[in-house]
Write a protein that holds these residues in place. Structure first.
Motif: not given
Length: 796
Positions: A636-637, A640-641
């Motif tokens: 998930e992170s 986003k990046t």
């Protein structure tokens, strides 16, 4: 890549041990429970029951009977000075490879007769062999062929014309071309196989003298050449001609043919494999695979350990280091660097001929020493690649099976012009789906039946007088039941049922409805008991979802259920796909899959798909649909990046693809032939894993590219550290640009775009592109060219 199972790792360890030894001799058998060797039940003793494979055989049978034998024989008769009985077909059959389809067709007819009992297939084969005998008698020297030769002035003549030149030492080959003829020895390999299959499966012995006469002609050509000249000649793709001549030795016992088979040996490719070295990158894949089948057959008839080792080493390297998740291999027909799958997920993956031949090689290796891992590969490829290659309604065949997201499969349209190599091998692949289900061997003096594929079928096993039925909906359902409804020799013997590697040794067995404690040894559930007529054995194999990563990128993944590769359905092939390649985001991807139709292995995802939820279905069944097979995986992170960069790159690639008119892969044989490349003092090159072509002072190279009206851009790729050289780029005789390369992009490949004015494309569907060096200069190397439309409003 196909993830290695424990038993594959064991086999790999055995290979490493061999490589460390003094010579290329394989270690002792690692198996303790299986026979030392095995052979399949004869194809005519196996009948398929209703299911996808039986449907494929019947679809193919109808297609075979729609073809005209006289049209396929056209060039054979005209080359021999005989009046043709049918108009020549188009496509490849009207090119200088003409005649290659006939050999495939003969094999397919023979195999279909064996698989189904179709008498019309056998009758047609009898007719063809009679015609070939007439042709050979008219030639008078053993020669029989359908291929032609294009002279330098463009005139097309009988291909026989090239052989006096070759025998005189005038040998010219660009890889596919031999003195103006397209792969003549490859062509003959198909004809030999057709003659042998006619004898094996239909009892048509008249074909063997034809094979002997033709081999005699070929031997005369080879006898006129020294070893260096033979090596030069074998730079042209020769298929598995070494296999054919070794097979002729096996059928006649004449040492002349074994000697010739051993001369048909491409040192450049085969010596490294004998030495345990993988130098496959940048070699045309299907040019090489039949050579190893040939070495396998030479080993079988002569016991040569080096040939055995080369075949096994090659198989290991291709299946474990050069293969995609569906079992196919190669990008744009070429092997690339090992374990670099994620960099080669394109619209040009997985030529069918490659997998057709790899399955042949698998059968050889298994017959020498049964190992379940060999059929893990076979099942994977047979189910996901081979079954996807034939359209179940039209009977058409794919050349490539693309794995790039959103790409449409391109099936041949049965009729006048579709006679690619993969049409020929497709005819055979879909004539014999029952050939590897059941195998037999002996262990400790007892008969053993081995069940390797779970395909609905009935069969007769002569060793025990057993009539059997295999009932199953595998791979959609886990259970397969074998019933011995006839057994003339009851008693105690083992039945070994393969437990696929993905099951990790887990399988539930019942005999006559009662639980049976069947140990899993060497990848097989061993059911060793007293058998009687009417007994049944059922094995259930877990069919769980799992993830497989590519070896070079753990976050490029595919989804499988049992042996089935699943694909995200991206819509009808009739609709344009303009979205980004789907990605999967989350820490528990499989947990987000929900069975929508478990009986057909259909799943829906919730929350993990980007840009949206996805439906997954069996890849092979996506005949008229667009698919995604490989996915980028993100946390998930991480998503986003990287989301913006990922989507921007996807948009850039889609934009280029949408505007592309044609792509030319210079230095690659098939691409150069497809684009009618002509050259002088020009050579293919390979550098840093890329193929290209240059032209030296006084030479040139030129080729056709598809065009359309309007302003276009020609893009060429170069290496940035070239010493100074200057050359012109011409379009239809008009100078488009002068290019100078002078170490101005050190350490990298770079592209240059050349605007093509609309005036040069007006009224044209193709352009002739020419690279020509200035005096005392070199043109290129050019590592590929792309022609695409200019962006709207861009200055040209």
């Amino acid at each position: 890549m196909i993830a290695p199972t424990r038993r594959q790792l064991l086999a790999g360890a055995a290979t490493v041990a061999v490589l460390a030894a003094a010579g290329p001799v394989f270690a002792a058998d690692i198996s303790t429970a299986l026979p030392a060797n095995a052979k399949p039940l004869p194809l005519d003793k196996v009948r398929l029951r209703p299911g996808p494979f039986a449907h494929a055989v019947e679809t193919n049978r109808k297609y075979l009977l729609s073809l005209s034998a006289d049209r396929l024989l056209h060039n054979y008769r005209t080359n021999a000075g005989l009046e043709p009985k049918g108009k020549v077909y188009g496509g490849w059959e009207s090119d200088t490879i003409a005649g290659h389809t006939l050999g495939h067709y003969m094999s397919a007819l023979a195999l279909t007769h064996a698989q189904t009992g179709c008498s019309e297939c056998r009758d047609r084969l009898v007719y063809i062999v009679d015609e070939l005998e007439t042709v050979q008698n008219a030639e008078g020297d053993g020669y029989v062929a359908g291929f032609t030769r294009k002279r330098k002035d463009g005139e097309v003549v009988d291909g026989k014309e090239i052989f006096p030149e070759i025998m005189a030492g005038d040998i010219r080959s660009g890889g596919f071309d031999l003195n103006g003829c397209w792969v003549p020895y490859y062509n003959w390999h198909k004809l030999f196989n057709g003659l042998f299959d006619a004898q094996t499966h239909c009892g048509i012995d008249k074909g063997l003298p034809i094979a002997v006469g033709l081999a005699g002609y070929i031997d005369t050509v080879f006898a006129a050449l020294d070893d260096d000249q033979v090596e030069t000649m074998l730079a042209c793709e020769y298929g598995g001609l070494n296999e054919s001549i070794a097979e002729l030795y096996a059928r006649t016992g004449n040492d002349r043919w074994l000697k010739l088979a051993n001369r048909i040996y491409d040192h450049r490719v085969l010596d490294p494999l004998r030495a345990g070295e993988d130098k496959l990158p940048n070699f045309h894949a299907n040019t090489q695979i039949p050579k190893l089948i040939g070495l396998a057959r030479i080993y079988e008839v002569s016991g040569s350990p080096q040939d055995q080792f080369a075949a096994r080493y090659f198989f290991d390297r291709v299946t474990h280091h050069h293969s995609y998740v569906i079992g196919g291999n190669a990008d744009r027909e070429y092997f690339f660097e090992p374990d670099q799958i994620s960099r080669h997920i394109t619209e040009q993956t997985c030529e069918h001929c490659n997998s057709y031949n790899m399955l042949k090689l698998t059968r050889h290796l298994y017959s020498w020493q049964p190992q379940a891992a060999l059929f893990d590969y076979y099942e994977r490829t047979h189910l996901n690649h081979i079954l996807s290659q034939q359209h179940p309604e039209t009977g058409g065949f794919t050349y490539m099976t693309p794995l790039m997201s959103g790409t449409v499969r391109d099936y041949s349209q049965p009729g006048e012009d579709a006679f690619w190599c993969c049409v020929g091998s497709g005819m055979e692949s879909h004539a014999k789906h029952g050939e590897s289900i059941f195998w037999q061997g002996e262990k400790d003096g007892r008969d053993m039946l081995l069940v390797n594929l779970y395909i609905p079928a009935e069969a007769h096993w002569a060793a025990r007088g057993a009539d059997m039925v295999l009932d199953t909906r595998y791979p959609y359902e886990s259970e397969s039941t074998l019933t011995l409804y006839g057994l003339k020799k009851p008693g105690r013997f083992p039945i070994a049922m393969r437990v696929p590697g993905f099951a990790n040794g887990k399988a539930a067995v019942t005999v006559n409805g009662e639980t049976f404690d069947a140990p899993v040894r060497d990848g097989y559930a061993m059911i060793d008991r007293d058998w009687a007529q009417g007994d049944t054995v059922t094995m259930a194999i877990p069919l769980d979802l799992r993830i497989e990563s590519t070896p070079d990128d753990p976050d490029t993944i595919a989804i499988l259920r049992g042996p089935l590769v699943l694909a995200a359905d991206l819509g009808s092939s009739k609709d344009t796909f303009e979205g980004a390649d789907p990605a999967l985001v989350g820490s528990d991807l499989l947990g987000a899959f929900t069975a929508a139709s478990p009986e057909w292995a259909v799943y829906d995802t919730q929350g993990i798909g980007r840009p949206g939820n996805l439906r997954f279905v069996p890849f092979y069944s996506q005949y008229d649909r667009r698919s995604a097979v490989y996915f980028k995986r993100f946390s998930e992170s991480g998503w986003k990046t990287q989301e913006a960069a990922y989507l921007a790159e996807q948009a850039r690639l889609r934009d280029i693809a949408a505007r592309s008119v044609d792509v030319m892969h210079l230095g690659e044989m098939q691409a150069e032939r497809d684009h009618n490349l002509e050259s002088d003092i020009s050579y293919p090159v390979t550098y840093r894993g890329r193929n290209g072509r240059d032209a030296r002072s006084g030479g040139y190279f030129e080729f056709d590219m598809k065009s359309r009206e309007g302003s276009l851009i020609l893009q060429a790729t170069y290496w940035g550290d070239e010493r100074k050289r200057t050359f012109d780029i011409m379009v239809d005789g008009v100078k488009l640009a002068t290019q100078t390369l002078e170490q101005d992009h050190p350490g990298e490949f770079f592209t240059v775009e050349y605007p093509v004015p609309a005036a040069l494309t007006l009224g044209k569907s193709k352009l002739r592109i020419r690279f020509q060096p200035h005096d005392r200069n070199t043109a290129g190397p050019v590592f590929g060219a792309v022609l695409f439309t200019a962006k709207e409003g861009a200055p040209v």
